[in-house]
Scaffold this active site. Structure first.
Site, PDB file in Angstrom:
ATOM      1  N   CYS A  21       0.848  -1.183   0.000  1.00 40.84           N
ATOM      2  CA  CYS A  21       0.000   0.000   0.000  1.00 40.84           C
ATOM      3  C   CYS A  21       0.888   1.239   0.000  1.00 40.84           C
ATOM      4  CB  CYS A  21      -0.934   0.003   1.204  1.00 40.84           C
ATOM      5  SG  CYS A  21      -0.110   0.339   2.756  1.00 40.84           S
ATOM      6  N   CYS A  24       2.826   1.877   3.194  1.00 44.95           N
ATOM      7  CA  CYS A  24       3.970   0.979   3.380  1.00 44.95           C
ATOM      8  C   CYS A  24       5.127   1.402   2.478  1.00 44.95           C
ATOM      9  CB  CYS A  24       3.568  -0.472   3.141  1.00 44.95           C
ATOM     10  SG  CYS A  24       2.674  -1.178   4.552  1.00 44.95           S
ATOM     11  N   CYS A 121      -3.009  -4.735   1.236  1.00 43.40           N
ATOM     12  CA  CYS A 121      -1.549  -4.614   1.209  1.00 43.40           C
ATOM     13  C   CYS A 121      -0.877  -5.917   1.650  1.00 43.40           C
ATOM     14  CB  CYS A 121      -1.117  -3.471   2.112  1.00 43.40           C
ATOM     15  SG  CYS A 121       0.654  -3.338   2.353  1.00 43.40           S
ATOM     16  N   CYS A 124       1.210  -4.779   5.361  1.00 50.15           N
ATOM     17  CA  CYS A 124       0.472  -4.396   6.573  1.00 50.15           C
ATOM     18  C   CYS A 124      -0.879  -5.100   6.651  1.00 50.15           C
ATOM     19  CB  CYS A 124       0.327  -2.887   6.667  1.00 50.15           C
ATOM     20  SG  CYS A 124      -0.772  -2.173   5.424  1.00 50.15           S
ATOM     21  N   ASP A 357      -6.321 -13.739  63.896  1.00 50.56           N
ATOM     22  CA  ASP A 357      -7.113 -14.954  63.695  1.00 50.56           C
ATOM     23  C   ASP A 357      -8.591 -14.589  63.645  1.00 50.56           C
ATOM     24  OD1 ASP A 357      -4.875 -16.519  63.679  1.00 50.56           O
ATOM     25  OD2 ASP A 357      -4.962 -16.981  65.825  1.00 50.56           O
TER      26      ASP A 357
HETATM   27 ZN   LIG Z   1       0.572  -1.514   3.799  1.00 53.62          ZN
END
Ligand SMILES: [Zn+2]
Ligand SMILES: *[C@@H]1O[C@H](CO)[C@@H](O)[C@H](O)[C@H]1NC(C)=O
Ligand SMILES: *[C@@H]1O[C@H](CO)[C@@H](O)[C@H](O)[C@H]1NC(C)=O
Ligand SMILES: *[C@@H]1O[C@H](CO)[C@@H](O)[C@H](O)[C@H]1NC(C)=O
Length: 542
Positions: A21, A24, A121, A124, A357
């Site tokens: 993409c 990226c 993509c 990613c 106790d």
């Molecule tokens: Zn990507």
């Protein structure tokens, strides 16, 4: 604006045709200008395409120096419209909301771009595409609002499927060859991480959805976004054979393919071996990641105070035998219930300075205690609210009372436990004697000072404590005669002294004991804690 250079062109070309993409692509070109990621990814894609098809190299291109081979200045996030003309983009100004008219957008969406834009993509897996925008930000904000947390700031945490690392590595190897040919040295660490780009895009959007609340890098309130991608889960599997040591089964983890293990395995695998076993570039997925439910978590809040216990049939903690309750309540539950609801916490851990106790009362100023409140939806109470909370606890049961209730820090809490054994505690015990006694028979006890006892671990706690002989000191004692078989014994002792065992002797396991001193069998009928001399938490004036 995209801060790309001519020499990035082949890389961009390569990444786009591999199915990356546009965001990226920016990551692999080491673009560290955050604003570049915030633009609609479709626009960026168009800009990238225009850039690589633009063969006119006559103009200087290097406007913003933030390519990989330059020093990255990640705080440099000022690239706005005031920067010099965007060299890569000729056809349209790409600032969101700027000159892009709807007709232009439509035009861009046509012409064969549609398919490419909707492709998931390969790196990613859609996270930096449609899983990263206003809709997702609204979803996050909605989850936060639904839980009605009170907070000033929040930190976004992002959990990505582990196979993203494998795909990232594959893509990196894919472009690395290209870079090497051009003798550009690039460090993999300069590639912007998916997580980082995601946050750059989302932080502002989430903040906006929540009315401007700060989305920061450190905050006590964490909002967790998690993505999974079952379709490609098998991507990691080949690594198990290349590095069996990296993937050890661990408790509470569903899969051995954790992100950390995968990163470790990728560090160890050689390049040729990786390329042999995994496609480069990665294969095209058919679907995007699946966003999981948003997880909100507020760090613990700690509350401390002192409690009185006025009841001889109330254990300190829930008393369960084989999972069945033996007593209907406990000190910690009585105290915790109103506090949990005031802070709207999910749970608690209770601790105190020693414990009594089930049949022992705690009088005087009470026993210091502290509680960790887990995932509180509220983390602050005013002085007045704190007092109201204390009142509510006091009113909730005749069996207990609370004072000095306050919010403390985690460190302060451990102070309660420090040096606990050095502290003194005062008790009153009701004693029974087998032989009849007269007033004068017991007065000598008042003169005994700093009596050292050797106490073997009492029989009654031996099932949960190691057998040991411990020395404890009784600093002083006072007696109050009642009748020929009973008297009150006041004791001031070192913390941790077993009083009951001192009185009845525990079959000689505590030496000396009261039976020895009085030369008759003695037993303890009632015991009260009169004071626990720990000066924490600080007392709060009424
Ligand atoms: Zn990507
Ligand atoms: C990074 O950029 C900031 C602001 O633009 C500047 O003040 C700083 O000196 C730069 N740091 C480096 C290491 O270049
Ligand atoms: C606190 O309680 C939680 C769950 O109730 C538990 O998992 C955790 O270990 C406890 N922490 C401490 C310090 O006792
Ligand atoms: C709760 O009870 C304790 C012990 O009697 C007392 O000291 C404290 O003031 C009470 N708190 C409130 C708010 O009434």
């Amino acid at each position: 604006m995209l801060s790309l250079k001519d020499k990035d062109k082949p890389i961009i070309q390569k990444l786009l045709s591999a199915g990356c993409c546009s965001r990226c692509v920016l990551r692999f070109c080491c673009v560290s200008v955050q604003a570049a990621y915030r633009r609609p990814h479709q626009h960026t894609l168009q800009a990238l395409k225009a850039f690589i098809s633009d063969t006119d190299n006559s103009k200087p291109k290097e406007t913003v120096a933030s390519g990989c081979e330059q020093e990255n200045n990640k705080s440099h996030d000022v690239a706005g419209p005031e920067l010099p003309e965007d060299p890569p983009v000729k056809r349209a100004k790409l600032e969101p909301g700027a000159a892009v008219g709807p007709s232009e957008e439509e035009a861009a969406a046509g012409g064969g771009m549609k398919d490419e834009e909707s492709r998931v993509c390969v790196v990613c897996l859609g996270i930096l595409q449609d899983l990263c925008g206003t809709a997702q930000a609204a979803k996050i904000a909605e989850a936060v609002k639904t839980e009605k947390y009170e907070f000033d700031t929040l930190v976004l945490s992002v959990s990505l499927p582990a196979q993203l690392c494998v795909r990232e590595h594959s893509c990196w190897l894919h472009v690395k060859g290209e870079l090497r040919q051009k003798s550009i040295a690039v460090d993999k660490d300069d590639v912007i991480q998916v997580k980082e780009a995601f946050k750059w895009i989302m932080q502002g959007l989430v903040s906006k959805e929540l009315g401007g609340v700060g989305v920061v890098t450190r905050s006590p309130f964490e909002v967790g976004v998690e993505f999974t991608h079952p379709e490609t889960d098998a991507d990691c599997h080949f690594l198990a054979s290349t590095c069996p040591d990296c993937f050890k089964p661990t408790k509470n983890k569903q899969s051995v393919f954790t992100r950390m293990a995968v990163v470790k395995a990728l560090e160890k695998i050689s390049e040729p071996k990786f390329l042999q076993r995994y496609p480069c570039p990665p294969a095209q997925p058919t679907s995007s990641c699946i966003p999981q439910d948003i997880q909100c978590l507020h760090v613990s809040v700690f509350v401390a105070g002192r409690y009185n216990k006025f009841c001889r049939s109330l254990p300190q903690t829930p008393w369960l035998i084989d999972g069945e309750r033996r007593m209907e309540s406990s000190v910690e539950e009585l105290i915790a219930a109103p506090i949990l609801s005031a802070f709207r916490a999910d749970g608690f851990n209770f601790s105190s300075s020693g414990r009594e106790d089930v049949d022992v009362r705690t009088l005087g100023n009470g026993r210091p205690f502290a509680m960790e409140l887990l995932n509180p939806h509220r983390s602050r109470l005013s002085k007045v609210e704190m007092k109201q909370l204390q009142e509510a606890i006091n009113a909730s049961s005749e069996k207990i009372r609370v004072r000095d209730l306050q919010i403390v820090t985690r460190d302060a809490m451990s102070r309660m436990k420090e040096g606990e054994e050095e502290k003194t505690k005062s008790y009153t015990a009701l004693i029974w004697t087998q032989k009849p006694i007269q007033r004068e028979d017991i007065t000598f006890i008042d003169d005994i000072k700093d009596l050292t006892l050797d106490q073997k671990t009492p029989l009654r706690v031996l099932h949960r404590r190691a057998l040991a002989v411990r020395q404890r000191v009784i600093h002083s004692m006072t007696t109050r005669y009642l009748d020929s078989h009973h008297f009150h014994l006041g004791l001031k002792t070192q913390a941790g002294t077993y009083i009951k065992e001192f009185v009845h002797g525990d079959f000689g396991r505590t030496k000396p004991n009261l039976c020895d001193l009085l030369k008759t069998d003695t037993d303890i009928l009632e015991l009260d804690v009169e004071s626990v001399d720990v000066d924490w938490p600080p007392s709060i004036p009424e």
